[in-house]
Design an enzyme around this catalytic site. Structure first.
Site, PDB file in Angstrom:
ATOM      1  N   ASP A 169       0.836  -1.194   0.000  1.00 18.32           N
ATOM      2  CA  ASP A 169       0.000   0.000   0.000  1.00 18.32           C
ATOM      3  C   ASP A 169       0.876   1.252   0.000  1.00 18.32           C
ATOM      4  O   ASP A 169       2.013   1.224   0.492  1.00 18.32           O
ATOM      5  CB  ASP A 169      -0.894   0.026   1.241  1.00 18.32           C
ATOM      6  CG  ASP A 169      -1.933  -1.082   1.228  1.00 18.32           C
ATOM      7  OD1 ASP A 169      -2.265  -1.563   0.128  1.00 18.32           O
ATOM      8  OD2 ASP A 169      -2.409  -1.459   2.319  1.00 18.32           O
ATOM      9  N   ARG A 194      -4.012  -5.023   7.659  1.00 15.78           N
ATOM     10  CA  ARG A 194      -5.062  -4.084   8.062  1.00 15.78           C
ATOM     11  C   ARG A 194      -6.269  -4.822   8.636  1.00 15.78           C
ATOM     12  O   ARG A 194      -6.830  -4.438   9.668  1.00 15.78           O
ATOM     13  CB  ARG A 194      -5.506  -3.244   6.870  1.00 15.78           C
ATOM     14  CG  ARG A 194      -4.520  -2.200   6.418  1.00 15.78           C
ATOM     15  CD  ARG A 194      -5.028  -1.489   5.185  1.00 15.78           C
ATOM     16  NE  ARG A 194      -5.029  -2.335   4.004  1.00 15.78           N
ATOM     17  CZ  ARG A 194      -5.906  -2.281   3.020  1.00 15.78           C
ATOM     18  NH1 ARG A 194      -6.902  -1.421   3.073  1.00 15.78           N
ATOM     19  NH2 ARG A 194      -5.805  -3.065   1.972  1.00 15.78           N
ATOM     20  N   TYR A 249       5.952  -8.792   8.541  1.00 12.50           N
ATOM     21  CA  TYR A 249       5.629  -7.365   8.624  1.00 12.50           C
ATOM     22  C   TYR A 249       5.816  -6.869  10.048  1.00 12.50           C
ATOM     23  O   TYR A 249       5.672  -7.621  11.025  1.00 12.50           O
ATOM     24  CB  TYR A 249       4.164  -7.114   8.236  1.00 12.50           C
ATOM     25  CG  TYR A 249       3.814  -7.441   6.818  1.00 12.50           C
ATOM     26  CD1 TYR A 249       3.981  -6.500   5.803  1.00 12.50           C
ATOM     27  CD2 TYR A 249       3.294  -8.691   6.478  1.00 12.50           C
ATOM     28  CE1 TYR A 249       3.638  -6.795   4.496  1.00 12.50           C
ATOM     29  CE2 TYR A 249       2.953  -8.995   5.167  1.00 12.50           C
ATOM     30  CZ  TYR A 249       3.127  -8.045   4.180  1.00 12.50           C
ATOM     31  OH  TYR A 249       2.792  -8.340   2.888  1.00 12.50           O
ATOM     32  N   ASP A 295      -6.648   1.714   7.765  1.00 10.32           N
ATOM     33  CA  ASP A 295      -5.358   2.333   8.066  1.00 10.32           C
ATOM     34  C   ASP A 295      -5.538   3.824   8.310  1.00 10.32           C
ATOM     35  O   ASP A 295      -6.650   4.358   8.254  1.00 10.32           O
ATOM     36  CB  ASP A 295      -4.334   2.057   6.960  1.00 10.32           C
ATOM     37  CG  ASP A 295      -4.762   2.605   5.594  1.00 10.32           C
ATOM     38  OD1 ASP A 295      -5.511   3.609   5.550  1.00 10.32           O
ATOM     39  OD2 ASP A 295      -4.358   2.032   4.575  1.00 10.32           O
TER      40      ASP A 295
END
Length: 310
Positions: free
Chosen positions: A47, A182, A75, A89
Site C-alpha cells: 500500500d 489491516r 511485517y 489504516d
C-alpha cells in the site's frame, strides 16, 4: 515494420526499500527508469502508506516472480486502538470511536492475539486490489459501493508484540500470502471491543529475502550506472527453495528447443510432477518438470539469447 522495443535488456533481481506515500507501481517505474530497463515488475504490492521490502524483477526474472507472490511474508505494524477507519489504516476516514481505558491491559491483548495465530479466516477489505467483475474493489469503494466478499483462509505463523503504548501496540507478524495486516488489526480491535486500525506498516521479509540488502531510491539515484548494475542479484535467487539439476549441453539444447529429454541418473530423485532448477554448467536455464522416472520436460525457460548478466 515492428516497432523496436525501448530500454536495455537487463536481467536480475533488486531489493528495493519502498518509501512511504508512494504506490508500488510508481516506485517500480522510478527504478525501471534508473536502470533504463526494457522490462521490470514487482513481486507483491505494498500500500502507499506501507514501507519496506519490494523485490523488483528485471527482464527474464519476471518469468519467475510468481514464486515470490506465493511466498510467506514478515511485517512490522503499529496497531492504534479506539478508532476504526473505512480503509483499515491511517489514510482512511474515522467511522467509529471507542473510549480507551487509562491503562492498556497487556494480558488481555495477549489472550486475544492467541486467537489469531495459526489458520484463520479473513474477509478481504473493500480497499484492496482484488477485482469484482473486472474492477478493483478500491475503485468501487471510492464510489461508495460495498461488495460482498467471501472469507479466505490464511495462516499467521507467528505474531508477537514489539512495544506497548497507551493507545496501541507494535506487532511483528509472519504470515502466508494473501494475509491483510489491516484486516488482522481490525479483527483484533473488534475482539478487544475497542476498534483498531494501523498507523504504520513495514515489510521486513518476503520469501528468502530480508531487509539487509534493500536499497532506497535515494541510494540508487546516487550510484553510477555500473554501481547500480552491481546491485542486481541473479535470476535463480527467486528459486532457491527448488531442487537443482545440472545437465550436459546436448540435453540442455534439447530442452531449450521445447522437447523432453532423458536424464536417468540426475532425475531419479525427482518425483513425477516435481519442478527443478535447470543448469548447464554455471548457467541457469529455467525450470523443468519431471514427467516420468528419468525424464524431464521444459516448464519455464529463460531466453538464453537475450540474457545479459547483471
Amino acid at each position: 515494420m515492428a516497432r523496436r522495443r525501448k530500454g536495455l535488456p537487463i536481467d536480475g533481481v533488486l531489493l528495493l526499500d519502498k518509501p512511504k506515500g508512494m504506490s508500488s507501481n510508481h516506485a517500480l517505474q522510478r527504478v525501471r527508469r534508473l536502470f533504463q530497463a526494457r522490462k521490470a515488475g514487482h513481486t507483491g504490492t505494498l500500500d502507499p502508506m506501507a514501507t519496506g521490502l519490494l523485490p523488483v524483477c528485471f527482464g527474464e526474472a519476471t518469468k519467475f516472480s510468481a514464486h515470490l507472490l506465493d511466498a510467506d511474508k514478515v511485517y512490522r505494524t503499529r496497531v492504534k486502538l479506539g478508532e476504526t477507519t473505512d480503509t483499515g489504516d491511517a489514510e482512511g476516514v474515522v467511522v467509529e470511536r471507542q473510549a480507551l481505558p487509562d491503562t492498556l491491559d497487556r494480558s488481555a491483548v495477549e489472550t486475544i492475539l492467541e486467537r489469531f495465530r495459526g489458520e484463520i479466516e479473513q474477509i478481504p477489505p473493500m480497499y484492496s486490489a482484488l477485482k469484482h467483475q473486472g474492477r478493483k474493489l478500491y475503485e468501487l469503494a471510492r464510489e461508495g459501493k460495498t461488495i460482498a466478499r467471501a472469507a479466505r483462509c490464511v495462516t499467521v505463523y507467528d505474531m508477537r508484540p514489539l512495544g506497548w503504548e497507551r493507545d496501541g501496540f507494535w506487532l511483528q507478524v509472519r504470515c502466508s500470502k494473501g494475509t491483510y495486516i489491516r484486516t488482522l488489526a481490525e479483527d483484533i480491535g473488534a475482539a478487544l471491543g475497542l476498534g483498531a486500525h494501523i498507523t504504520a506498516l513495514e515489510r521486513l521479509e518476503t520469501g528468502p529475502f530480508d531487509s539487509e540488502k534493500r536499497l532506497s531510491l535515494e541510494a540508487l539515484e546516487a550510484m553510477s550506472d555500473d554501481e547500480r548494475l552491481g546491485q542486481l542479484m541473479p535470476i535463480d535467487v527467486l528459486l532457491g527453495h527448488l531442487p537443482s539439476l545440472a545437465v550436459e549441453a546436448p540435453v540442455a539444447d534439447r530442452l531449450l528447443q521445447g522437447q523432453r529429454a532423458s536424464v536417468p541418473d540426475a532425475a531419479l530423485a525427482l518425483a513425477p510432477g516435481a519442478t527443478a532448477r535447470l543448469y548447464r554448467g554455471e548457467s541457469f536455464l529455467g525450470l523443468v518438470e519431471s514427467t516420468a522416472p528419468g525424464e524431464i520436460a521444459p516448464r519455464r525457460l529463460v531466453d538464453t539469447s537475450a540474457l545479459v548478466p547483471g
